[in-house]
Scaffold this motif. Structure first.
Motif, mmCIF file in Angstrom:
data_model
loop_
_atom_site.group_PDB
_atom_site.id
_atom_site.type_symbol
_atom_site.label_atom_id
_atom_site.label_comp_id
_atom_site.label_asym_id
_atom_site.label_seq_id
_atom_site.Cartn_x
_atom_site.Cartn_y
_atom_site.Cartn_z
ATOM 1 N N LEU A 77 0.804 -1.223 0.000
ATOM 2 C CA LEU A 77 0.000 0.000 0.000
ATOM 3 C C LEU A 77 0.837 1.274 0.000
ATOM 4 C CD1 LEU A 77 -2.785 -0.988 2.536
ATOM 5 C CD2 LEU A 77 -2.879 -1.048 0.050
ATOM 6 N N GLU A 78 1.923 1.299 0.754
ATOM 7 C CA GLU A 78 2.675 2.535 0.924
ATOM 8 C C GLU A 78 3.982 2.577 0.149
ATOM 9 O OE1 GLU A 78 2.732 4.165 4.859
ATOM 10 O OE2 GLU A 78 1.100 2.826 5.440
ATOM 11 N N GLY A 79 4.409 1.441 -0.399
ATOM 12 C CA GLY A 79 5.621 1.411 -1.208
ATOM 13 C C GLY A 79 6.834 0.904 -0.451
ATOM 14 N N SER A 80 7.860 0.571 -1.210
ATOM 15 C CA SER A 80 9.073 -0.021 -0.651
ATOM 16 C C SER A 80 9.835 0.913 0.270
ATOM 17 C CB SER A 80 10.006 -0.471 -1.773
ATOM 18 O OG SER A 80 9.410 -1.483 -2.529
ATOM 19 N N LEU A 81 9.887 2.190 -0.070
ATOM 20 C CA LEU A 81 10.650 3.128 0.742
ATOM 21 C C LEU A 81 10.054 3.267 2.141
ATOM 22 C CD1 LEU A 81 13.052 5.013 0.843
ATOM 23 C CD2 LEU A 81 11.606 6.819 -0.101
ATOM 24 N N ALA A 82 8.757 3.447 2.230
ATOM 25 C CA ALA A 82 8.093 3.549 3.532
ATOM 26 C C ALA A 82 8.245 2.250 4.315
ATOM 27 C CB ALA A 82 6.614 3.884 3.346
ATOM 28 N N TYR A 83 8.175 1.124 3.629
ATOM 29 C CA TYR A 83 8.284 -0.195 4.269
ATOM 30 C C TYR A 83 9.677 -0.419 4.866
ATOM 31 C CZ TYR A 83 8.680 -5.293 4.513
ATOM 32 O OH TYR A 83 8.919 -6.589 4.914
ATOM 33 N N ILE A 84 10.747 -0.132 4.104
ATOM 34 C CA ILE A 84 12.080 -0.377 4.655
ATOM 35 C C ILE A 84 12.419 0.626 5.756
ATOM 36 C CG2 ILE A 84 12.964 -1.642 2.665
ATOM 37 C CD1 ILE A 84 14.444 0.870 1.759
ATOM 38 N N ARG A 85 11.876 1.840 5.653
ATOM 39 C CA ARG A 85 12.049 2.790 6.759
ATOM 40 C C ARG A 85 11.372 2.280 8.025
ATOM 41 N NH1 ARG A 85 11.125 8.401 3.528
ATOM 42 N NH2 ARG A 85 13.325 8.901 3.226
ATOM 43 N N ALA A 86 10.167 1.733 7.884
ATOM 44 C CA ALA A 86 9.449 1.199 9.041
ATOM 45 C C ALA A 86 10.175 -0.007 9.626
ATOM 46 C CB ALA A 86 8.017 0.826 8.646
ATOM 47 N N LEU A 87 10.707 -0.884 8.773
ATOM 48 C CA LEU A 87 11.485 -2.025 9.256
ATOM 49 C C LEU A 87 12.684 -1.551 10.073
ATOM 50 C CD1 LEU A 87 11.739 -4.590 6.307
ATOM 51 C CD2 LEU A 87 10.644 -4.955 8.518
ATOM 52 N N ALA A 88 13.408 -0.583 9.539
ATOM 53 C CA ALA A 88 14.589 -0.068 10.238
ATOM 54 C C ALA A 88 14.198 0.559 11.570
ATOM 55 C CB ALA A 88 15.324 0.940 9.361
ATOM 56 N N LYS A 89 13.118 1.306 11.578
ATOM 57 C CA LYS A 89 12.687 1.959 12.813
ATOM 58 C C LYS A 89 12.250 0.935 13.864
ATOM 59 C CE LYS A 89 9.587 5.496 14.559
ATOM 60 N NZ LYS A 89 8.494 6.417 14.216
ATOM 61 N N ALA A 90 11.540 -0.094 13.427
ATOM 62 C CA ALA A 90 11.000 -1.077 14.362
ATOM 63 C C ALA A 90 12.052 -2.062 14.868
ATOM 64 C CB ALA A 90 9.852 -1.845 13.707
ATOM 65 N N PHE A 91 13.024 -2.427 14.044
ATOM 66 C CA PHE A 91 13.906 -3.526 14.406
ATOM 67 C C PHE A 91 15.393 -3.183 14.500
ATOM 68 C CE2 PHE A 91 10.192 -5.557 12.423
ATOM 69 C CZ PHE A 91 9.778 -6.329 13.485
#
Length: 111
Positions: A77-91
């Motif tokens: 839904l939000e794209g790869s850039l938002a997804y990898i940023r969220a992964l980095a922030k969460a983990f």
């Protein structure tokens, strides 16, 4: 005033910054977020805490991550850039930073 984050359609250069024990960050550049994703996933896989591994692997398999247990970021839904940023922030707990740059037609003229 908060600047809008660059989304996948506008980003044509993604830089992944990784902190080191010596305090000097290491940067790796990619042409777009889809190219950066495998690198980011592997770096986070090495950084994730043992008690978060199962949650991380589920986030990668489902292509959706919840940073705070409430708000979720989906790659679809939000794209790869938002997804990898969220992964980095969460983990990655501040050990990885992902930035993006958009070049426009006037950039070459300004250089």
């Amino acid at each position: 005033m908060v600047e809008n984050e660059i989304n996948d359609r506008d980003a044509n250069r993604v830089i992944v910054l990784e902190g080191t024990p010596f305090g000097t960050p290491v940067a790796k550049g990619f042409d777009h977020a889809d190219a950066a994703e495998p690198f980011v996933v592997e770096r986070i896989r090495g950084l994730v805490a043992a008690d978060q591994r199962e949650r991380f692997e589920r986030a990668v398999a489902d292509r959706i991550v919840s940073e705070d247990g409430v708000k979720a970021t989906s790659a679809v839904l939000e794209g790869s850039l938002a997804y990898i940023r969220a992964l980095a922030k969460a983990f990655a707990h501040g050990k990885l930073a992902i930035t993006a740059r958009r070049f426009d037609e006037d950039d070459d003229a300004r250089r």
